[in-house]
Design an enzyme around this catalytic site. Structure first.
Site, mmCIF file in Angstrom:
data_model
loop_
_atom_site.group_PDB
_atom_site.id
_atom_site.type_symbol
_atom_site.label_atom_id
_atom_site.label_comp_id
_atom_site.label_asym_id
_atom_site.label_seq_id
_atom_site.Cartn_x
_atom_site.Cartn_y
_atom_site.Cartn_z
ATOM 1 N N PHE A 177 57.488 33.124 10.049
ATOM 2 C CA PHE A 177 57.454 33.528 8.736
ATOM 3 C C PHE A 177 57.542 32.486 7.994
ATOM 4 C CE2 PHE A 177 60.893 35.001 5.836
ATOM 5 C CZ PHE A 177 61.967 33.781 6.514
ATOM 6 N N LYS A 178 58.173 31.380 7.985
ATOM 7 C CA LYS A 178 58.536 30.287 7.532
ATOM 8 C C LYS A 178 57.731 30.071 6.733
ATOM 9 C CE LYS A 178 63.339 29.989 8.630
ATOM 10 N NZ LYS A 178 63.631 31.318 9.859
ATOM 11 N N ASP A 179 56.270 29.607 7.396
ATOM 12 C CA ASP A 179 54.890 29.313 6.670
ATOM 13 C C ASP A 179 55.299 30.163 5.157
ATOM 14 O OD1 ASP A 179 54.615 27.211 8.920
ATOM 15 O OD2 ASP A 179 53.362 29.061 10.171
#
Ligand SMILES: *Cc1c(COP(=O)(O)O)cnc(C)c1O
Length: 495
Positions: A111-113
């Site tokens: 999710f950090k993308d």
């Protein structure tokens, strides 16, 4: 109207939005917050039928008031177009009576993308707005997923470099391999003998070392952070809460202003805080469910009002949540105390000196109105992966499984609204643990296991993980945390 950000610890230390993004952390060690956020609002019904890009532009423009609409449009498209494997960017999938918000369709399958794909665009734009000609060096500590996502985001972005530190024994094989195979002529990676908190406090130390920073500034180098303490990461993370709600409206699953509960697997408290910000901007959020693994310092805090990091550190099968200091909680304290900077500073001083602080009963009750805290052990997490796969045909990664388990607890104790579980990683980032949870113990090597899991479940392997095995290792530095500053200084000598 231009809104100023201020430090959580001092109302005198203010900054424009673009400068807050460039700095990452305030000079006093506090985090940038927007005091006026409650005066802003998003027209929720107008989001019906909108694309991710349109929703992102609407939300982001509220919070980055010194960026032009054209600049925000360019940032959003530059970040996400053709970089995510879903046109929805963050697709919402119905599983049983609940919804799973898949945040892992980006270039590193975590999710950090979502935040880190756009941060470099925010930074280079902020540099233009502020006429900065220095090189911006991104300094980041990672518990696994931030590192690779930041490396991919900043790789070969002109005017920037990126240095990532990770705990040697604290990340998965796949995560490590993703980082050490990173290409690009401005990327640097080092592992630390210690845990994530060691790496993170090492980075914080460099950021507060005035002498070092002054010396580097002389050479035309300024440092910034890509950790979730940077508002440039938090702001894009608000977008998918709005997008999920818009999708629910589009499918006639909710009618505005029906409330929705969001369940968030939590580490540094960035993802869930973005949900709270979305609520402050008018999104009909019921409860924000904060899910922790065996490092359940947040569960205790939410239930008892005491934050106490003096406890054993557990290595779990959800390593990106193996955190005992949740930095972004400081921002929640700021809002919950009625923007009382002195109060926040007092709590943070106490956390620094004793590892602990307690909030007033009034603040505790206020927090409990908005948040529910729960946790899951490794055994419970594995069990949930197996159960959800067998009963619903959906394959959860361990972080998402922690959240799923806590959602079940939440529902038995409360009258829940429709629940959206934020899914923060592809199961293939943690293949072996996922495989073993469903099919039992195996001696298979990680990449063999990946193919086997794919064969047995039919769930596609993300492209970026498929070809990882054959990529050459390009980074191999390891060090004690005391040597981090030297490493940073050496990285920049070459250029
Ligand atoms: C970083 C991360 C988390 C925790 O998110 P925070 O914003 O730090 O609370 C959860 N799951 C995965 C897979 C992550 O990479």
């Amino acid at each position: 109207m231009n809104y100023l950000y201020e430090s959580t610890r001092s109302e005198k230390l203010t900054s424009t939005p673009s400068n807050a993004i460039l700095k990452g952390l305030s000079d006093d060690g506090g985090l940038f917050v927007l005091k006026d956020i409650k005066n802003l609002s998003v027209d929720i019904e107008s989001l019906k039928g909108k694309t991710y890009y349109e929703i992102a532009e609407t939300v982001i423009s509220k919070l980055l008031s010194d960026f032009s609409m054209e600049q925000i449009n360019a940032c959003v498209h530059g970040a996400y177009e053709n970089k995510f494997s879903s046109e929805d960017i963050t697709p919402l999938v119905k599983v049983g009576d609940d919804y799973i918000l898949e945040l892992f369709k980006g270039p590193t399958s975590a999710f950090k993308d979502v935040g880190l794909s756009i941060l470099p665009h925010f930074m280079t734009t902020a540099m233009k707005i502020n006429n900065v000609e220095d090189e911006v060096v991104i300094l980041t500590a990672t518990s696994g997923d931030t590192g690779k996502a930041a490396l991919e985001g900043f790789k070969d972005v002109e005017g920037t470099s990126i240095i990532v530190f990770y705990p040697k024994e604290g990340v998965s094989k796949v995560q490590e391999r993703q980082m050490v195979t990173t290409e690009g002529n401005n990327t640097f990676v080092g592992s630390i003998y210690g845990n994530f908190d060691d790496a993170q406090s090492g980075v914080k130390k460099i950021f507060t070392n005035k002498e070092f920073l002054a010396e580097q500034k002389e050479k035309g180098i300024v440092y910034s952070s890509a950790n979730s303490i940077n508002i440039g990461r938090l702001i894009p993370q608000m977008v998918y809460y709005f997008k999920a709600y818009a999708d629910l409206m589009d499918r006639n699953e909710v009618v505005y202003p029906e409330k929705v509960d969001f369940v968030v697997p939590t580490g540094n408290f960035g993802n869930i805080l973005a949900g709270y910000f979305a609520k402050l901007l008018g999104l009909p959020v019921g409860t924000l469910v904060c899910a922790s693994n065996e490092n359940n310092v947040l569960t205790d805090f939410l239930n008892e009002g005491v934050y106490d990091r003096n406890r054993p550190f557990h290595k779990t099968i959800s390593p990106s949540m193996d955190i005992l200091i949740s930095s972004n909680l400081e921002r929640l304290l700021y809002y919950m105390s009625g923007c009382d900077n002195a109060y926040v500073k007092q709590c943070m001083d106490s956390l620094n000196s004793t590892g602990k602080y307690a909030v007033t009963d009034e603040i505790k009750e206020k927090i409990q109105k908005e948040f529910f805290g729960g946790c899951a052990t490794n055994t419970e997490t594995s069990f949930v992966i197996k159960k959800v796969y067998e009963e619903k045909g959906y394959l959860l990664d361990p972080h998402t499984a922690v959240a799923y388990k806590v959602m079940e607890d939440f529902k038995t104790k409360n009258n829940a609204n429709k629940c959206v579980v934020l899914s923060t990683a592809s199961p293939y980032k943690f293949t072996k643990d996922v495989y073993e949870a469903v099919f039992g113990k195996t001696d298979m090597e990680e990449f063999v296991c990946m193919k086997e899991l794919n064969k047995k479940t039919g769930v596609d392997i993300p492209n970026n993980l498929k070809d990882l095995e054959s990529k050459p290792v390009l980074h191999n530095a390891s060090m004690p945390k005391e040597d981090m500053i030297q490493f940073v200084s050496d990285c920049k000598k070459g250029n």
